[in-house]
Structures are given as structure tokens and as C-alpha cells.
Motif scaffolding. Structure first.
Motif, PDB file in Angstrom:
ATOM      1  N   ALA A 124       0.896  -1.221  -0.005  1.00 33.31           N
ATOM      2  CA  ALA A 124       0.108   0.198  -0.058  1.00 33.31           C
ATOM      3  C   ALA A 124       0.739   1.296  -0.043  1.00 33.31           C
ATOM      4  N   LYS A 125       2.112   1.211   0.798  1.00 33.43           N
ATOM      5  CA  LYS A 125       2.640   2.357   0.845  1.00 33.43           C
ATOM      6  C   LYS A 125       4.314   2.163   1.171  1.00 33.43           C
ATOM      7  N   VAL A 126       5.199   2.773   0.688  1.00 31.97           N
ATOM      8  CA  VAL A 126       6.434   2.682   1.036  1.00 31.97           C
ATOM      9  C   VAL A 126       7.098   4.064   1.316  1.00 31.97           C
ATOM     10  N   SER A 127       7.271   4.477   2.511  1.00 33.55           N
ATOM     11  CA  SER A 127       7.628   5.747   2.946  1.00 33.55           C
ATOM     12  C   SER A 127       9.026   5.721   3.421  1.00 33.55           C
ATOM     13  N   ALA A 128      10.030   6.648   3.019  1.00 35.30           N
ATOM     14  CA  ALA A 128      11.107   6.772   3.644  1.00 35.30           C
ATOM     15  C   ALA A 128      11.769   8.084   3.494  1.00 35.30           C
ATOM     16  N   THR A 129      12.922   8.359   4.268  1.00 34.97           N
ATOM     17  CA  THR A 129      13.754   9.529   4.262  1.00 34.97           C
ATOM     18  C   THR A 129      14.958   9.446   4.163  1.00 34.97           C
ATOM     19  N   ALA A 130      15.571   9.743   3.196  1.00 37.20           N
ATOM     20  CA  ALA A 130      16.933   9.806   2.954  1.00 37.20           C
ATOM     21  C   ALA A 130      17.930  10.974   3.472  1.00 37.20           C
ATOM     22  N   THR A 131      18.813  10.667   4.071  1.00 39.24           N
ATOM     23  CA  THR A 131      19.577  11.856   4.764  1.00 39.24           C
ATOM     24  C   THR A 131      20.957  12.024   4.024  1.00 39.24           C
TER      25      THR A 131
ATOM     26  N   PRO B  63      23.666   7.863   1.518  1.00 43.74           N
ATOM     27  CA  PRO B  63      24.483   7.145   2.456  1.00 43.74           C
ATOM     28  C   PRO B  63      23.482   6.344   3.520  1.00 43.74           C
ATOM     29  N   GLU B  64      22.497   6.910   3.746  1.00 41.41           N
ATOM     30  CA  GLU B  64      21.586   6.484   4.984  1.00 41.41           C
ATOM     31  C   GLU B  64      20.037   6.707   4.534  1.00 41.41           C
ATOM     32  N   LEU B  65      19.310   5.694   5.027  1.00 44.72           N
ATOM     33  CA  LEU B  65      17.841   5.737   4.531  1.00 44.72           C
ATOM     34  C   LEU B  65      17.016   4.754   5.738  1.00 44.72           C
ATOM     35  N   HIS B  66      15.929   5.656   6.136  1.00 46.42           N
ATOM     36  CA  HIS B  66      14.951   5.084   6.976  1.00 46.42           C
ATOM     37  C   HIS B  66      13.752   5.249   6.575  1.00 46.42           C
ATOM     38  N   GLY B  67      12.769   4.304   6.709  1.00 46.19           N
ATOM     39  CA  GLY B  67      11.478   4.322   6.309  1.00 46.19           C
ATOM     40  C   GLY B  67      10.536   3.350   6.918  1.00 46.19           C
ATOM     41  N   GLU B  68       9.503   2.878   6.274  1.00 45.19           N
ATOM     42  CA  GLU B  68       8.557   1.960   6.619  1.00 45.19           C
ATOM     43  C   GLU B  68       7.567   1.489   5.419  1.00 45.19           C
ATOM     44  N   VAL B  69       7.243   0.149   5.638  1.00 47.18           N
ATOM     45  CA  VAL B  69       6.521  -0.481   4.358  1.00 47.18           C
ATOM     46  C   VAL B  69       5.327  -0.825   5.302  1.00 47.18           C
TER      47      VAL B  69
ATOM     48  N   ARG C  81       3.163  -3.282   9.339  1.00 44.70           N
ATOM     49  CA  ARG C  81       4.105  -2.527   9.177  1.00 44.70           C
ATOM     50  C   ARG C  81       5.487  -2.945   9.608  1.00 44.70           C
ATOM     51  N   VAL C  82       6.547  -2.693   8.632  1.00 46.68           N
ATOM     52  CA  VAL C  82       7.792  -3.263   8.695  1.00 46.68           C
ATOM     53  C   VAL C  82       8.607  -2.119   8.424  1.00 46.68           C
ATOM     54  N   ARG C  83       9.521  -1.784   9.380  1.00 57.89           N
ATOM     55  CA  ARG C  83      10.711  -1.121   9.068  1.00 57.89           C
ATOM     56  C   ARG C  83      11.654  -1.069   8.086  1.00 57.89           C
ATOM     57  N   LEU C  84      11.870  -0.179   7.177  1.00 58.27           N
ATOM     58  CA  LEU C  84      12.860  -0.125   6.263  1.00 58.27           C
ATOM     59  C   LEU C  84      14.136   0.720   6.508  1.00 58.27           C
ATOM     60  N   VAL C  85      15.219   0.058   6.350  1.00 58.82           N
ATOM     61  CA  VAL C  85      16.573   0.558   6.528  1.00 58.82           C
ATOM     62  C   VAL C  85      17.418   0.415   5.329  1.00 58.82           C
ATOM     63  N   GLY C  86      18.130   1.368   4.958  1.00 59.94           N
ATOM     64  CA  GLY C  86      19.116   1.444   3.689  1.00 59.94           C
ATOM     65  C   GLY C  86      20.451   1.856   3.845  1.00 59.94           C
ATOM     66  N   SER C  87      21.403   1.690   3.241  1.00 57.92           N
ATOM     67  CA  SER C  87      22.638   2.230   3.308  1.00 57.92           C
ATOM     68  C   SER C  87      23.588   2.295   1.904  1.00 57.92           C
ATOM     69  N   GLY C  88      24.298   3.190   1.799  1.00 56.23           N
ATOM     70  CA  GLY C  88      25.236   3.192   0.529  1.00 56.23           C
ATOM     71  C   GLY C  88      24.311   3.139  -0.853  1.00 56.23           C
ATOM     72  N   LEU C  89      23.342   3.582  -0.925  1.00 54.11           N
ATOM     73  CA  LEU C  89      22.240   3.524  -2.137  1.00 54.11           C
ATOM     74  C   LEU C  89      22.678   4.526  -3.024  1.00 54.11           C
ATOM     75  N   ARG C  90      22.690   4.070  -4.268  1.00 54.34           N
ATOM     76  CA  ARG C  90      22.611   5.163  -5.525  1.00 54.34           C
ATOM     77  C   ARG C  90      21.753   4.924  -6.258  1.00 54.34           C
ATOM     78  N   VAL C  91      21.336   6.019  -6.889  1.00 56.88           N
ATOM     79  CA  VAL C  91      20.174   6.421  -7.975  1.00 56.88           C
ATOM     80  C   VAL C  91      21.031   6.953  -9.021  1.00 56.88           C
ATOM     81  N   GLY C  92      20.708   6.396 -10.369  1.00 56.16           N
ATOM     82  CA  GLY C  92      21.189   7.010 -11.716  1.00 56.16           C
ATOM     83  C   GLY C  92      22.689   6.630 -11.651  1.00 56.16           C
ATOM     84  N   LYS C  93      23.338   7.420 -12.331  1.00 55.30           N
ATOM     85  CA  LYS C  93      24.817   7.378 -12.703  1.00 55.30           C
ATOM     86  C   LYS C  93      25.781   7.917 -11.415  1.00 55.30           C
ATOM     87  N   SER C  94      26.733   7.200 -10.967  1.00 64.00           N
ATOM     88  CA  SER C  94      27.553   7.677  -9.898  1.00 64.00           C
ATOM     89  C   SER C  94      28.657   8.624 -10.648  1.00 64.00           C
TER      90      SER C  94
END
Length: 359
Positions: free
Chosen positions: A106-113, A130-136, A346-359
Motif C-alpha cells: 500500500a505504501k513505502v515511505s522513507a527519508t534519505a539524509t 548514505p543512509e535511509l530510514h522508512g516504513e513499509v 508495518r515493517v521498518r525499512l533501513v538502507g545504506s550506501g544506495l545509489r540512484v542513476g549514474k555515480s
């Protein structure tokens, strides 16, 4: 002699206003100018922010193959200063209806800093997160719509359990369905469901539990077994089949007496022991050898055939709603803290070292 004309008060008022502004001190004029310039700069900053958010939403929709554009909200002020430094303090992202196996999230919400923009402010090619926190959120409304087909409802029970209640059509009959799903994390990026307690009630006549254990299969309900004491024809039909008598473990002498004397029949079929043994009969096995017997109990042979094909794996597959997040090309993304809430899972979402597009 000149013709008389009324005085022009508007022109005089304009001259007075110009004289008043001209009479303002130079410092006051500077303050007014700075305020006007700040207002224009703020407006330009907000327009640039809105444009950047729309561009980012469109790019994410194309790259992720989403059916609808996500919501992108860039925090921090001023935005142009961050853009000039090729960094963003915080970016909030909300993605609706992400495809995940058999259901949609239904929804994936996250905040990247600490987002770093690659390619400069005028021609960005991608970003590093470098860091992402959110919720599914897997909403019960979505499960009702996509799995239940408007006939089954999913509701939470406790921290890690979901109940399924409703009706399931089998061979033209709407059977009452009950099941329980236990929710647990499956590895770093998946959610699994263990389905148990499955049962289908055929009115108040019988209950079907898929499986091969003695307690599973199609069995008379307690009320239906108790009614045998008052339904002489059904009880005699049941006791007239030797294989069923052996399964019920009723002595031959007691059977002969019951078939010849209705009083004895009522005593036999009205006992608690007989009711328990009658409930232990698997009616699907009985139907294979004596289909005409089950018609006396109001059971449709087509329904029994449909139930025999509705095995445990088939029913589990119809009720299962596990999902798995995709593995990102760069960085890591994982799930934590699975909880069943009032509105869904509800599930907590965590990410690190992510890249979008070309580096």
C-alpha cells in the motif's frame, strides 16, 4: 476667462505619495529594497524546489517502473544553496502501490539524509544516499481487495498474527472460511506468512480442514452428530454400512438391536461416545464408497469433489501474502521490526550506501 474644472484629487494624492516616499530616510529605503529582494529570492527558491521535486518524481517513476509517480519532498532552506553545493540535507519519499509478488504494498515511505548529487546542479546524473530510514505498510484493505476478492477480510490479532474470515465459493456453494496467518521476517528483505487453523464450514452440517491427519478432512459438526439421535432415517442409514460401523467401533449386537428398536437406536446415537466417533469419520472417504449416504446429510457430491481438490497447499497459496523487496544494484536495503497493527502490517525499512542513476 478659462472654464472652471473640478480639482483632480487623484493627481494631488499621487504627488503627495511620491513626496512621502522621497522623504523616507535612506536606511528605510534600503530595508524595503532588501525585503523585496528577499521575497523574490524566496519565491525563486520555492519554484526551483517544486521543479526539482517534480523532476525527481518523474525520474523515479520511470526507473522503478511505477504505475504512479511517487511523492518527493526535499527539506531544508534555502534549496538553491544546497543544490549549488551538490547536496541535500533530507529527502522524503512516498511510493504507493509497489508490486511485491502477489499483492501490492500500500505504501513505502522513507527519508534519505545526507544525499550527494552527482554531476553538479545544472546537469545532475544521479545521487548517492548514505543512509535511509522508512516504513513499509501492507494494508488490510489491499489484502481484502487483492486476495479476498471482497469475500474474505483480514484483520490483526496480536503483534504477529492476522485472521482471515469470510466466505469461499466451492462448487457453487459459499462456505464460511476461517484461517490464521503468522507473520515473520524471511531473511533480510522478505516477509513470510505461515497459514494455520484453516477450516471451511458447510452450514452447521460439516467442517472441512485440509490435510491428511485424522483430525483433518471433512467431518460432521458437533451439532450434526448430536442430531442423529433424533433423525432415525439418517442414523439407520449410517449403521447399515459395515465399513462405517467398523470405523465407529460399535459392537454388532448393539447395531442389530438399534436397527430393530428405535428406542435402542436413540440410546446408541444419543450417547456422547457415539457423537465423538461420528465426528471422527472422514466424510470424503465415506463419499468415495457410499455417495448416496451423504445425500441424506444434505451434502452435494459436487461439493465433496471440489473439497477433495482444495488441498492444503492450494488453500495456503490463496491466503498467503508474503513479499520480498528487490536487491538494489548498489548498496543494501533490509527490513526490521515486523508488526501487525490495526490498519495493516508495518515493517521498518533501513538502507545504506544506495545509489540512484549514474555515480
Amino acid at each position: 476667462m478659462e472654464d472652471w474644472a473640478p480639482p483632480n484629487h487623484r493627481r494631488r494624492g499621487a504627488r503627495r505619495r511620491r513626496r512621502r516616499f522621497a522623504g523616507l530616510p535612506l536606511a528605510m529605503k534600503a530595508v524595503v529594497g532588501v525585503l523585496v529582494l528577499a521575497a523574490f529570492l524566496t519565491l525563486a527558491d520555492r519554484w526551483a524546489l517544486l521543479y526539482a521535486e517534480q523532476r525527481a518524481a518523474g525520474a523515479l517513476q520511470d526507473r522503478l517502473g511505477l504505475s504512479a509517480a511517487p511523492e518527493v519532498e526535499i527539506d531544508g532552506f534555502p534549496f538553491l544553496t544546497q543544490l549549488g553545493d551538490s547536496r541535500l540535507d533530507s529527502v522524503k519519499l512516498t511510493v504507493p502501490d509497489v508490486a511485491a509478488d502477489r499483492v501490492s504494498l500500500a505504501k513505502v515511505s522513507a527519508t534519505a539524509t545526507g544525499v550527494r548529487i552527482n554531476g553538479g546542479p545544472t546537469s545532475p546524473r544521479g545521487a548517492r544516499i548514505p543512509e535511509l530510514h522508512g516504513e513499509v505498510l501492507l494494508a488490510f484493505d489491499d489484502l481484502d481487495r487483492e486476495l479476498g476478492a471482497s469475500q474474505v477480510r483480514f484483520r490483526g490479532e496480536g503483534r504477529d498474527r492476522v485472521l482471515a474470515r469470510g466466505t469461499l465459493p466451492v462448487a457453487g456453494h459459499d462456505l464460511r472460511l476461517r484461517a490464521q496467518a503468522r507473520i515473520e521476517r524471511d531473511g533480510a528483505r522478505g516477509i513470510a506468512t505461515r497459514i494455520g487453523g484453516m477450516r471451511l464450514d458447510i452450514g452447521d452440517v460439516a467442517t472441512y480442514r485440509p490435510g491428511t491427519r485424522p483430525s483433518e478432512g471433512l467431518h460432521l459438526s458437533r451439532r450434526s452428530a448430536a442430531r442423529l439421535a433424533h433423525e432415525t432415517a439418517k442414523a439407520k442409514a449410517l449403521l447399515s454400512v459395515p465399513s462405517i460401523v467398523r470405523a465407529l467401533r460399535v459392537p454388532d449386537a448393539a447395531v442389530r438391536a438399534a436397527l430393530s428398536d428405535d428406542t435402542k437406536l436413540a440410546e446408541l446415537t444419543g450417547s456422547d461416545r457415539f457423537a465423538r466417533q461420528a465426528m471422527g469419520l472422514n466424510l470424503i472417504d465415506v463419499a468415495a464408497a457410499h455417495p448416496e449416504l451423504l445425500k441424506r446429510f444434505g451434502l452435494d457430491p459436487a461439493l465433496l469433489d471440489g473439497l477433495s481438490r482444495l488441498t492444503r497447499p492450494v488453500l495456503v497459496d490463496r491466503l498467503s501474502f508474503g513479499f520480498r523487496l528487490p536487491q538494489p544494484e548498489h548498496g543494501d536495503l533490509w527490513l526490521r521490526d515486523v508488526r501487525v497493527m490495526k490498519d495493516g502490517i508495518r515493517v521498518r525499512l533501513v538502507g545504506s550506501g544506495l545509489r540512484v542513476g549514474k555515480s
